[in-house]
Design a protein around this motif. Sequence first.
Motif, PDB file in Angstrom:
ATOM      1  N   THR A  14       0.846  -1.188   0.000  1.00  0.00           N
ATOM      2  CA  THR A  14       0.000   0.000   0.000  1.00  0.00           C
ATOM      3  C   THR A  14       0.883   1.240   0.000  1.00  0.00           C
ATOM      4  N   ALA A  15       0.737   2.069  -1.043  1.00  0.00           N
ATOM      5  CA  ALA A  15       1.642   3.207  -1.224  1.00  0.00           C
ATOM      6  C   ALA A  15       1.149   4.045  -2.402  1.00  0.00           C
ATOM      7  N   VAL A  16       1.809   5.169  -2.630  1.00  0.00           N
ATOM      8  CA  VAL A  16       1.598   5.945  -3.849  1.00  0.00           C
ATOM      9  C   VAL A  16       2.684   5.538  -4.836  1.00  0.00           C
ATOM     10  N   TYR A  17       2.278   5.169  -6.036  1.00  0.00           N
ATOM     11  CA  TYR A  17       3.197   4.697  -7.062  1.00  0.00           C
ATOM     12  C   TYR A  17       3.338   5.773  -8.134  1.00  0.00           C
ATOM     13  N   TYR A  18       4.572   6.127  -8.417  1.00  0.00           N
ATOM     14  CA  TYR A  18       4.861   7.173  -9.387  1.00  0.00           C
ATOM     15  C   TYR A  18       5.506   6.583 -10.632  1.00  0.00           C
ATOM     16  N   CYS A  19       4.967   6.933 -11.780  1.00  0.00           N
ATOM     17  CA  CYS A  19       5.552   6.586 -13.067  1.00  0.00           C
ATOM     18  C   CYS A  19       6.241   7.845 -13.576  1.00  0.00           C
ATOM     19  N   ILE A  20       7.518   7.761 -13.893  1.00  0.00           N
ATOM     20  CA  ILE A  20       8.299   8.933 -14.296  1.00  0.00           C
ATOM     21  C   ILE A  20       9.034   8.620 -15.579  1.00  0.00           C
ATOM     22  N   VAL A  21       9.022   9.580 -16.483  1.00  0.00           N
ATOM     23  CA  VAL A  21       9.771   9.429 -17.727  1.00  0.00           C
ATOM     24  C   VAL A  21      10.928  10.413 -17.700  1.00  0.00           C
ATOM     25  N   SER A  22      12.120   9.923 -17.936  1.00  0.00           N
ATOM     26  CA  SER A  22      13.274  10.798 -17.851  1.00  0.00           C
ATOM     27  C   SER A  22      14.414  10.235 -18.673  1.00  0.00           C
ATOM     28  N   THR A  23      15.367  11.087 -18.997  1.00  0.00           N
ATOM     29  CA  THR A  23      16.540  10.614 -19.708  1.00  0.00           C
ATOM     30  C   THR A  23      17.406   9.775 -18.776  1.00  0.00           C
ATOM     31  N   GLY A  24      18.416   9.138 -19.357  1.00  0.00           N
ATOM     32  CA  GLY A  24      19.191   8.136 -18.654  1.00  0.00           C
ATOM     33  C   GLY A  24      19.795   8.566 -17.335  1.00  0.00           C
ATOM     34  N   THR A  25      20.370   9.750 -17.297  1.00  0.00           N
ATOM     35  CA  THR A  25      21.033  10.135 -16.057  1.00  0.00           C
ATOM     36  C   THR A  25      20.030  10.337 -14.932  1.00  0.00           C
ATOM     37  N   ALA A  26      18.816  10.778 -15.277  1.00  0.00           N
ATOM     38  CA  ALA A  26      17.685  10.795 -14.338  1.00  0.00           C
ATOM     39  C   ALA A  26      18.031  11.330 -12.964  1.00  0.00           C
ATOM     40  N   SER A  27      18.854  12.355 -12.908  1.00  0.00           N
ATOM     41  CA  SER A  27      19.148  12.929 -11.604  1.00  0.00           C
ATOM     42  C   SER A  27      18.083  13.939 -11.218  1.00  0.00           C
ATOM     43  N   LYS A  28      17.273  14.364 -12.175  1.00  0.00           N
ATOM     44  CA  LYS A  28      16.199  15.306 -11.919  1.00  0.00           C
ATOM     45  C   LYS A  28      14.892  14.598 -12.268  1.00  0.00           C
ATOM     46  N   LEU A  29      14.213  14.100 -11.254  1.00  0.00           N
ATOM     47  CA  LEU A  29      12.976  13.372 -11.463  1.00  0.00           C
ATOM     48  C   LEU A  29      11.789  14.309 -11.324  1.00  0.00           C
ATOM     49  N   THR A  30      10.865  14.233 -12.284  1.00  0.00           N
ATOM     50  CA  THR A  30       9.644  15.035 -12.222  1.00  0.00           C
ATOM     51  C   THR A  30       8.512  14.124 -11.777  1.00  0.00           C
ATOM     52  N   PHE A  31       8.103  14.279 -10.528  1.00  0.00           N
ATOM     53  CA  PHE A  31       7.041  13.443  -9.972  1.00  0.00           C
ATOM     54  C   PHE A  31       5.684  14.057 -10.297  1.00  0.00           C
ATOM     55  N   GLY A  32       4.760  13.219 -10.754  1.00  0.00           N
ATOM     56  CA  GLY A  32       3.380  13.652 -10.918  1.00  0.00           C
ATOM     57  C   GLY A  32       2.619  13.388  -9.628  1.00  0.00           C
ATOM     58  N   THR A  33       1.327  13.146  -9.771  1.00  0.00           N
ATOM     59  CA  THR A  33       0.496  12.886  -8.594  1.00  0.00           C
ATOM     60  C   THR A  33       0.434  11.403  -8.251  1.00  0.00           C
ATOM     61  N   GLY A  34       0.839  10.534  -9.182  1.00  0.00           N
ATOM     62  CA  GLY A  34       0.918   9.111  -8.881  1.00  0.00           C
ATOM     63  C   GLY A  34      -0.421   8.419  -8.725  1.00  0.00           C
ATOM     64  N   THR A  35      -0.341   7.116  -8.461  1.00  0.00           N
ATOM     65  CA  THR A  35      -1.519   6.276  -8.189  1.00  0.00           C
ATOM     66  C   THR A  35      -1.441   5.786  -6.753  1.00  0.00           C
ATOM     67  N   ARG A  36      -2.489   6.053  -6.004  1.00  0.00           N
ATOM     68  CA  ARG A  36      -2.540   5.549  -4.634  1.00  0.00           C
ATOM     69  C   ARG A  36      -3.104   4.141  -4.662  1.00  0.00           C
ATOM     70  N   LEU A  37      -2.262   3.139  -4.400  1.00  0.00           N
ATOM     71  CA  LEU A  37      -2.680   1.740  -4.387  1.00  0.00           C
ATOM     72  C   LEU A  37      -3.027   1.329  -2.968  1.00  0.00           C
ATOM     73  N   GLN A  38      -4.242   0.836  -2.798  1.00  0.00           N
ATOM     74  CA  GLN A  38      -4.678   0.328  -1.503  1.00  0.00           C
ATOM     75  C   GLN A  38      -4.833  -1.176  -1.620  1.00  0.00           C
ATOM     76  N   VAL A  39      -4.041  -1.917  -0.856  1.00  0.00           N
ATOM     77  CA  VAL A  39      -4.150  -3.373  -0.834  1.00  0.00           C
ATOM     78  C   VAL A  39      -4.985  -3.758   0.375  1.00  0.00           C
ATOM     79  N   THR A  40      -6.003  -4.557   0.144  1.00  0.00           N
ATOM     80  CA  THR A  40      -6.927  -4.908   1.228  1.00  0.00           C
ATOM     81  C   THR A  40      -6.985  -6.413   1.437  1.00  0.00           C
ATOM     82  N   LEU A  41      -7.416  -6.804   2.625  1.00  0.00           N
ATOM     83  CA  LEU A  41      -7.545  -8.233   2.959  1.00  0.00           C
ATOM     84  C   LEU A  41      -8.665  -8.883   2.175  1.00  0.00           C
TER      85      LEU A  41
END
Lengths: 110, 114
Positions: free
Chosen positions: A83-110
Amino acid sequence: DAKTTQPPSMDCAEGRAANLPCNHSTISGNEYVYWYRQIHSQGPQYIIHGLKNNETNEMASLIITEDRKSSTLILPHATLRDTAVYYCIVSTGTASKLTFGTGTRLQVTL
Amino acid sequence: KAGVTQTPRYLIKTRGQQVTLSCSPISGHRSVSWYQQTPGQGLQFLFEYFSETQRNKGNFPGRFSGRQFSNSRSEMNVSTLELGDSALYLCASSLGGTGVYEQYFGPGTRLTVT
């Protein structure tokens, strides 16, 4: 860096596979797809990255479509600890500057 | 191998003061990046240092500055604090260079400005 679009939230039953989609229709040829996740109040955690081939590691699998305009992160057997917020990021190889969007909040339930 | 460490973990400051946050990267990592996380703006990139030089910079005012030492440890400084600077400040380290490297994040420093 190309912009990404993710659903704001998803639910998954524990033990099932969680499939998190990401659209990145403006991705350039030299840009990688990265996935990070952030469990509440902790620093983001690297999960996986790929360029055009599908990738798998001990945490997850990354499926990138042939035209590279979208991808899916797969957690094969989700647990409550995923259970967490998952971020998908597109960046060039060195990727030292990550641009985070709002992500997907995944809720895992019993 | 020890992870990224940040000190202090929590900090309370008053408007107009300045603050210095510290980050120790994973041993062998030469790149350190800083991010600010707020509920309204999310995670935003501040700057990145590699081999003691600022290599990338985000869109933040000049009140935000940083530096990196020869042992790759990094500090960031915020002068003339404003209420809006209240945030979780995260640093991340990576091997750097020209390859494809993932970033490893520290636990963050939570700064509250009153």
